[in-house]
Design a protein around this motif. Structure first.
Motif, PDB file in Angstrom:
ATOM      1  N   ALA A  71      36.035  32.700  37.185  1.00  0.00           N
ATOM      2  CA  ALA A  71      36.869  33.903  37.108  1.00  0.00           C
ATOM      3  C   ALA A  71      36.971  34.415  35.677  1.00  0.00           C
ATOM      4  N   LEU A  72      37.102  33.513  34.718  1.00  0.00           N
ATOM      5  CA  LEU A  72      37.195  33.943  33.327  1.00  0.00           C
ATOM      6  C   LEU A  72      35.878  34.540  32.843  1.00  0.00           C
ATOM      7  N   ALA A  73      34.775  34.004  33.318  1.00  0.00           N
ATOM      8  CA  ALA A  73      33.475  34.596  32.990  1.00  0.00           C
ATOM      9  C   ALA A  73      33.382  36.011  33.575  1.00  0.00           C
ATOM     10  N   ARG A  74      33.895  36.190  34.781  1.00  0.00           N
ATOM     11  CA  ARG A  74      33.925  37.530  35.383  1.00  0.00           C
ATOM     12  C   ARG A  74      34.768  38.480  34.544  1.00  0.00           C
ATOM     13  N   LEU A  75      35.913  38.008  34.060  1.00  0.00           N
ATOM     14  CA  LEU A  75      36.771  38.849  33.225  1.00  0.00           C
ATOM     15  C   LEU A  75      36.045  39.272  31.951  1.00  0.00           C
ATOM     16  N   GLN A  76      35.336  38.347  31.325  1.00  0.00           N
ATOM     17  CA  GLN A  76      34.577  38.703  30.130  1.00  0.00           C
ATOM     18  C   GLN A  76      33.516  39.770  30.431  1.00  0.00           C
ATOM     19  N   ARG A  77      32.904  39.670  31.595  1.00  0.00           N
ATOM     20  CA  ARG A  77      31.847  40.632  31.952  1.00  0.00           C
ATOM     21  C   ARG A  77      32.411  42.019  32.272  1.00  0.00           C
ATOM     22  N   GLU A  78      33.548  42.073  32.955  1.00  0.00           N
ATOM     23  CA  GLU A  78      34.002  43.324  33.553  1.00  0.00           C
ATOM     24  C   GLU A  78      35.140  44.008  32.819  1.00  0.00           C
ATOM     25  N   TRP A  79      35.809  43.319  31.921  1.00  0.00           N
ATOM     26  CA  TRP A  79      36.942  43.925  31.217  1.00  0.00           C
ATOM     27  C   TRP A  79      36.457  44.928  30.178  1.00  0.00           C
ATOM     28  N   ARG A  80      37.050  46.124  30.185  1.00  0.00           N
ATOM     29  CA  ARG A  80      36.684  47.149  29.220  1.00  0.00           C
ATOM     30  C   ARG A  80      37.498  46.947  27.936  1.00  0.00           C
ATOM     31  N   GLY A  81      37.116  45.981  27.183  1.00  0.00           N
ATOM     32  CA  GLY A  81      37.817  45.606  25.958  1.00  0.00           C
ATOM     33  C   GLY A  81      37.343  44.226  25.542  1.00  0.00           C
ATOM     34  N   SER A  82      38.020  43.641  24.590  1.00  0.00           N
ATOM     35  CA  SER A  82      37.604  42.322  24.106  1.00  0.00           C
ATOM     36  C   SER A  82      38.343  41.215  24.855  1.00  0.00           C
ATOM     37  N   ALA A 169      47.117  34.845  27.332  1.00  0.00           N
ATOM     38  CA  ALA A 169      47.291  33.947  28.470  1.00  0.00           C
ATOM     39  C   ALA A 169      47.004  32.509  28.043  1.00  0.00           C
ATOM     40  N   ALA A 170      47.857  31.601  28.479  1.00  0.00           N
ATOM     41  CA  ALA A 170      47.638  30.170  28.278  1.00  0.00           C
ATOM     42  C   ALA A 170      47.437  29.541  29.648  1.00  0.00           C
ATOM     43  N   ILE A 171      46.335  28.850  29.822  1.00  0.00           N
ATOM     44  CA  ILE A 171      45.953  28.312  31.127  1.00  0.00           C
ATOM     45  C   ILE A 171      45.786  26.799  31.033  1.00  0.00           C
ATOM     46  N   SER A 219      45.201  30.187  40.846  1.00  0.00           N
ATOM     47  CA  SER A 219      45.988  31.166  40.086  1.00  0.00           C
ATOM     48  C   SER A 219      45.134  32.022  39.167  1.00  0.00           C
ATOM     49  N   VAL A 220      44.109  31.443  38.558  1.00  0.00           N
ATOM     50  CA  VAL A 220      43.308  32.204  37.596  1.00  0.00           C
ATOM     51  C   VAL A 220      42.488  33.300  38.276  1.00  0.00           C
ATOM     52  N   PRO A 221      41.765  33.016  39.368  1.00  0.00           N
ATOM     53  CA  PRO A 221      41.041  34.108  40.030  1.00  0.00           C
ATOM     54  C   PRO A 221      41.963  35.242  40.492  1.00  0.00           C
ATOM     55  N   TRP A 223      44.837  36.132  39.091  1.00  0.00           N
ATOM     56  CA  TRP A 223      45.259  36.858  37.885  1.00  0.00           C
ATOM     57  C   TRP A 223      44.155  37.776  37.381  1.00  0.00           C
ATOM     58  N   VAL A 224      42.934  37.268  37.364  1.00  0.00           N
ATOM     59  CA  VAL A 224      41.804  38.086  36.909  1.00  0.00           C
ATOM     60  C   VAL A 224      41.614  39.291  37.828  1.00  0.00           C
ATOM     61  N   THR A 225      41.713  39.083  39.135  1.00  0.00           N
ATOM     62  CA  THR A 225      41.583  40.195  40.073  1.00  0.00           C
ATOM     63  C   THR A 225      42.671  41.235  39.837  1.00  0.00           C
ATOM     64  N   ASP A 226      43.890  40.774  39.589  1.00  0.00           N
ATOM     65  CA  ASP A 226      44.988  41.703  39.317  1.00  0.00           C
ATOM     66  C   ASP A 226      44.727  42.507  38.042  1.00  0.00           C
ATOM     67  N   LEU A 227      44.247  41.836  36.995  1.00  0.00           N
ATOM     68  CA  LEU A 227      43.956  42.532  35.748  1.00  0.00           C
ATOM     69  C   LEU A 227      42.887  43.603  35.939  1.00  0.00           C
ATOM     70  N   LEU A 228      41.808  43.225  36.586  1.00  0.00           N
ATOM     71  CA  LEU A 228      40.708  44.175  36.774  1.00  0.00           C
ATOM     72  C   LEU A 228      41.116  45.318  37.705  1.00  0.00           C
TER      73      LEU A 228
END
Length: 238
Positions: A71-82, A169-171, A219-221, A223-228
Protein backbone atom coordinates in the motif's frame (compact mmCIF):
# COMPACT_ATOMS: atom_id res chain seq x y z
CA UNK A 1 -1.25 19.18 1.47
CA UNK A 2 1.31 17.69 -0.90
CA UNK A 3 4.22 16.61 1.31
CA UNK A 4 3.82 13.33 3.19
CA UNK A 5 6.40 11.91 5.59
CA UNK A 6 5.87 8.35 6.84
CA UNK A 7 7.79 6.67 9.65
CA UNK A 8 7.53 2.89 9.91
CA UNK A 9 8.60 0.65 12.75
CA UNK A 10 8.73 -3.04 13.60
CA UNK A 11 4.94 -3.33 13.67
CA UNK A 12 4.68 -3.10 9.89
CA UNK A 13 7.03 -6.07 9.43
CA UNK A 14 5.61 -8.19 12.26
CA UNK A 15 2.89 -9.62 10.00
CA UNK A 16 5.62 -10.72 7.60
CA UNK A 17 7.11 -12.88 10.36
CA UNK A 18 9.78 -10.50 11.68
CA UNK A 19 9.47 -10.05 15.44
CA UNK A 20 10.19 -6.96 17.50
CA UNK A 21 12.52 -6.84 20.50
CA UNK A 22 9.40 -6.74 22.67
CA UNK A 23 8.06 -10.07 21.40
CA UNK A 24 8.30 -13.04 23.73
CA UNK A 25 9.99 -16.13 22.34
CA UNK A 26 11.72 -14.45 19.41
CA UNK A 27 15.39 -13.78 18.68
CA UNK A 28 15.44 -10.67 20.83
CA UNK A 29 14.01 -12.53 23.82
CA UNK A 30 17.06 -14.81 23.86
CA UNK A 31 19.54 -11.97 24.46
CA UNK A 32 19.93 -8.76 26.37
CA UNK A 33 19.83 -5.67 24.18
CA UNK A 34 23.02 -4.50 25.86
CA UNK A 35 24.81 -7.62 24.61
CA UNK A 36 23.77 -7.65 20.96
CA UNK A 37 22.70 -4.12 20.00
CA UNK A 38 25.27 -1.74 21.48
CA UNK A 39 28.85 -0.85 20.53
CA UNK A 40 29.93 -2.00 24.00
CA UNK A 41 28.32 -5.39 23.49
CA UNK A 42 30.11 -5.81 20.17
CA UNK A 43 33.43 -4.88 21.77
CA UNK A 44 32.89 -7.46 24.54
CA UNK A 45 31.75 -10.37 22.37
CA UNK A 46 31.81 -9.80 18.60
CA UNK A 47 31.22 -13.51 17.93
CA UNK A 48 27.88 -13.36 19.77
CA UNK A 49 26.80 -10.22 17.94
CA UNK A 50 27.71 -11.63 14.52
CA UNK A 51 25.83 -14.85 15.31
CA UNK A 52 22.78 -12.82 16.35
CA UNK A 53 22.76 -10.75 13.16
CA UNK A 54 23.45 -13.81 11.02
CA UNK A 55 20.27 -15.28 12.49
CA UNK A 56 18.35 -12.05 11.85
CA UNK A 57 19.63 -11.98 8.28
CA UNK A 58 18.49 -15.56 7.72
CA UNK A 59 15.10 -14.77 9.24
CA UNK A 60 14.67 -11.70 7.05
CA UNK A 61 15.66 -13.62 3.92
CA UNK A 62 12.51 -15.73 4.24
CA UNK A 63 10.15 -12.80 4.87
CA UNK A 64 7.88 -11.32 2.24
CA UNK A 65 6.15 -7.92 2.14
CA UNK A 66 2.56 -7.73 3.32
CA UNK A 67 -0.36 -5.58 2.25
CA UNK A 68 0.90 -2.60 4.25
CA UNK A 69 4.21 -2.50 2.36
CA UNK A 70 2.42 -2.78 -0.97
CA UNK A 71 0.00 0.00 0.00
CA UNK A 72 2.81 2.43 0.79
CA UNK A 73 4.45 1.65 -2.54
CA UNK A 74 1.11 2.44 -4.20
CA UNK A 75 0.97 5.76 -2.33
CA UNK A 76 4.44 6.67 -3.57
CA UNK A 77 3.39 5.88 -7.14
CA UNK A 78 0.02 7.63 -7.17
CA UNK A 79 0.29 10.59 -4.79
CA UNK A 80 0.59 13.95 -6.54
CA UNK A 81 3.31 15.26 -4.27
CA UNK A 82 6.27 13.99 -2.30
CA UNK A 83 6.15 10.87 -0.14
CA UNK A 84 9.18 10.44 2.11
CA UNK A 85 9.39 6.94 3.55
CA UNK A 86 11.57 6.59 6.65
CA UNK A 87 11.93 3.24 8.38
CA UNK A 88 13.41 2.14 11.67
CA UNK A 89 13.50 -1.39 10.29
CA UNK A 90 16.65 -3.05 9.00
CA UNK A 91 14.83 -5.41 6.62
CA UNK A 92 14.20 -4.70 2.93
CA UNK A 93 10.45 -5.40 2.88
CA UNK A 94 9.60 -1.87 1.72
CA UNK A 95 11.86 -2.31 -1.29
CA UNK A 96 10.45 -5.78 -1.97
CA UNK A 97 6.98 -4.27 -1.81
CA UNK A 98 7.83 -1.79 -4.54
CA UNK A 99 8.85 1.34 -2.64
CA UNK A 100 11.76 3.43 -3.81
CA UNK A 101 13.99 5.93 -2.04
CA UNK A 102 13.54 4.36 1.41
CA UNK A 103 15.53 6.04 4.19
CA UNK A 104 16.85 3.36 6.55
CA UNK A 105 17.62 5.48 9.59
CA UNK A 106 18.84 2.42 11.52
CA UNK A 107 20.83 0.88 8.68
CA UNK A 108 20.16 -2.44 7.00
CA UNK A 109 20.92 -6.12 7.47
CA UNK A 110 22.00 -6.19 3.83
CA UNK A 111 24.99 -3.97 4.58
CA UNK A 112 28.42 -4.35 6.18
CA UNK A 113 30.65 -1.54 7.42
CA UNK A 114 34.27 -1.34 8.51
CA UNK A 115 34.62 -0.06 12.06
CA UNK A 116 38.05 1.32 11.21
CA UNK A 117 37.74 3.13 7.84
CA UNK A 118 33.89 3.29 7.50
CA UNK A 119 33.94 1.62 4.08
CA UNK A 120 30.57 0.02 3.26
CA UNK A 121 29.72 -2.99 1.09
CA UNK A 122 26.94 -5.60 0.67
CA UNK A 123 26.93 -8.04 3.57
CA UNK A 124 27.29 -11.77 2.93
CA UNK A 125 24.61 -14.02 4.36
CA UNK A 126 26.94 -14.84 7.25
CA UNK A 127 29.55 -12.55 8.79
CA UNK A 128 32.35 -13.44 11.20
CA UNK A 129 34.71 -11.62 13.55
CA UNK A 130 37.79 -12.32 11.43
CA UNK A 131 36.23 -10.98 8.21
CA UNK A 132 38.43 -8.24 6.77
CA UNK A 133 37.40 -4.98 5.17
CA UNK A 134 37.76 -5.09 1.35
CA UNK A 135 39.14 -1.52 1.41
CA UNK A 136 41.62 -1.33 4.31
CA UNK A 137 41.85 -5.08 5.10
CA UNK A 138 41.37 -4.50 8.83
CA UNK A 139 39.49 -7.26 10.71
CA UNK A 140 36.92 -4.67 11.83
CA UNK A 141 33.79 -5.79 9.98
CA UNK A 142 30.41 -5.20 11.62
CA UNK A 143 26.79 -5.12 10.49
CA UNK A 144 25.78 -1.76 9.01
CA UNK A 145 23.05 -1.24 11.58
CA UNK A 146 22.65 1.58 14.09
CA UNK A 147 22.89 0.29 17.64
CA UNK A 148 21.55 1.86 20.82
CA UNK A 149 23.76 4.80 21.71
CA UNK A 150 24.67 5.56 18.07
CA UNK A 151 23.34 8.36 15.86
CA UNK A 152 20.77 7.24 13.27
CA UNK A 153 21.51 7.89 9.61
CA UNK A 154 20.25 10.82 7.51
CA UNK A 155 18.98 12.90 10.43
CA UNK A 156 19.68 16.23 8.72
CA UNK A 157 17.62 15.18 5.69
CA UNK A 158 14.84 13.81 7.89
CA UNK A 159 14.49 17.02 9.88
CA UNK A 160 14.48 19.05 6.66
CA UNK A 161 11.58 16.94 5.35
CA UNK A 162 9.71 17.24 8.65
CA UNK A 163 10.03 21.02 8.52
CA UNK A 164 8.01 21.04 5.27
CA UNK A 165 5.59 18.19 5.94
CA UNK A 166 1.82 18.48 5.45
CA UNK A 167 0.85 14.96 6.55
CA UNK A 168 2.93 12.88 8.96
CA UNK A 169 2.14 9.23 9.67
CA UNK A 170 3.76 6.84 12.13
CA UNK A 171 3.07 3.17 11.41
CA UNK A 172 3.84 0.28 13.75
CA UNK A 173 6.09 2.25 16.10
CA UNK A 174 6.29 2.06 19.89
CA UNK A 175 6.91 5.76 20.41
CA UNK A 176 9.60 4.91 22.95
CA UNK A 177 12.83 5.16 20.94
CA UNK A 178 14.27 8.61 20.29
CA UNK A 179 14.93 10.52 18.13
CA UNK A 180 12.18 8.87 16.05
CA UNK A 181 9.66 9.22 18.89
CA UNK A 182 10.06 13.01 18.61
CA UNK A 183 9.23 13.20 14.89
CA UNK A 184 5.52 13.79 15.57
CA UNK A 185 6.40 16.88 17.59
CA UNK A 186 8.54 18.19 14.73
CA UNK A 187 5.65 17.58 12.33
CA UNK A 188 3.18 19.37 14.60
CA UNK A 189 5.49 22.37 14.71
CA UNK A 190 5.35 22.43 10.92
CA UNK A 191 1.54 22.49 11.07
CA UNK A 192 1.10 18.96 9.70
CA UNK A 193 -1.88 16.70 10.14
CA UNK A 194 -0.53 13.75 12.16
CA UNK A 195 -1.77 10.17 11.99
CA UNK A 196 -0.83 7.11 14.04
CA UNK A 197 -1.51 3.62 12.65
CA UNK A 198 -0.77 0.96 15.22
CA UNK A 199 -2.09 -2.12 16.98
CA UNK A 200 -2.52 0.06 20.07
CA UNK A 201 -1.78 3.68 20.86
CA UNK A 202 1.93 4.31 21.36
CA UNK A 203 3.75 6.16 24.10
CA UNK A 204 3.24 9.42 22.19
CA UNK A 205 -0.25 8.60 20.90
CA UNK A 206 -1.76 11.69 22.50
CA UNK A 207 0.23 13.93 20.14
CA UNK A 208 -1.50 12.64 17.01
CA UNK A 209 -4.53 14.29 15.43
CA UNK A 210 -5.84 10.96 14.19
CA UNK A 211 -5.38 7.38 15.40
CA UNK A 212 -6.22 4.25 13.44
CA UNK A 213 -5.84 1.03 15.43
CA UNK A 214 -5.55 -2.45 14.00
CA UNK A 215 -3.10 -4.68 12.11
CA UNK A 216 -0.97 -2.73 9.65
CA UNK A 217 -1.99 -5.04 6.80
CA UNK A 218 -5.55 -3.78 7.25
CA UNK A 219 -5.22 -0.20 8.50
CA UNK A 220 -2.52 1.00 6.10
CA UNK A 221 -4.24 -0.01 2.83
CA UNK A 222 -7.47 1.64 4.05
CA UNK A 223 -5.61 4.83 4.99
CA UNK A 224 -3.84 4.95 1.64
CA UNK A 225 -7.13 4.44 -0.20
CA UNK A 226 -8.70 7.26 1.80
CA UNK A 227 -5.79 9.59 1.01
CA UNK A 228 -5.86 8.87 -2.70
CA UNK A 229 -9.65 9.21 -2.78
CA UNK A 230 -9.45 12.61 -1.07
CA UNK A 231 -6.85 13.68 -3.62
CA UNK A 232 -9.15 12.66 -6.47
CA UNK A 233 -12.10 14.47 -4.88
CA UNK A 234 -10.13 17.70 -4.52
CA UNK A 235 -9.03 17.45 -8.15
CA UNK A 236 -12.63 16.99 -9.28
CA UNK A 237 -13.67 20.14 -7.42
CA UNK A 238 -11.56 22.35 -9.71
Amino acid sequence: MNNIVILTGAGISAESGLGTFRDAGGLWAQHRIEDVATPEGFARDPDLVHAFYNARRANAAGARPNAAHHALARLQREWRGSVTLITQNVDDLHEQGGSGDVMHMHGTLAGAVCGQCQHRWPAPQEMATDDTCPACHAPATRPDVVWFGEMPYDMDIIYDRLAMVDIFAAIGTSGQVYPAAGFVQEARRAGAHTVELNLESSGVGGLFDETRLGPASQSVPLWVTDLLSSQSTKRADF
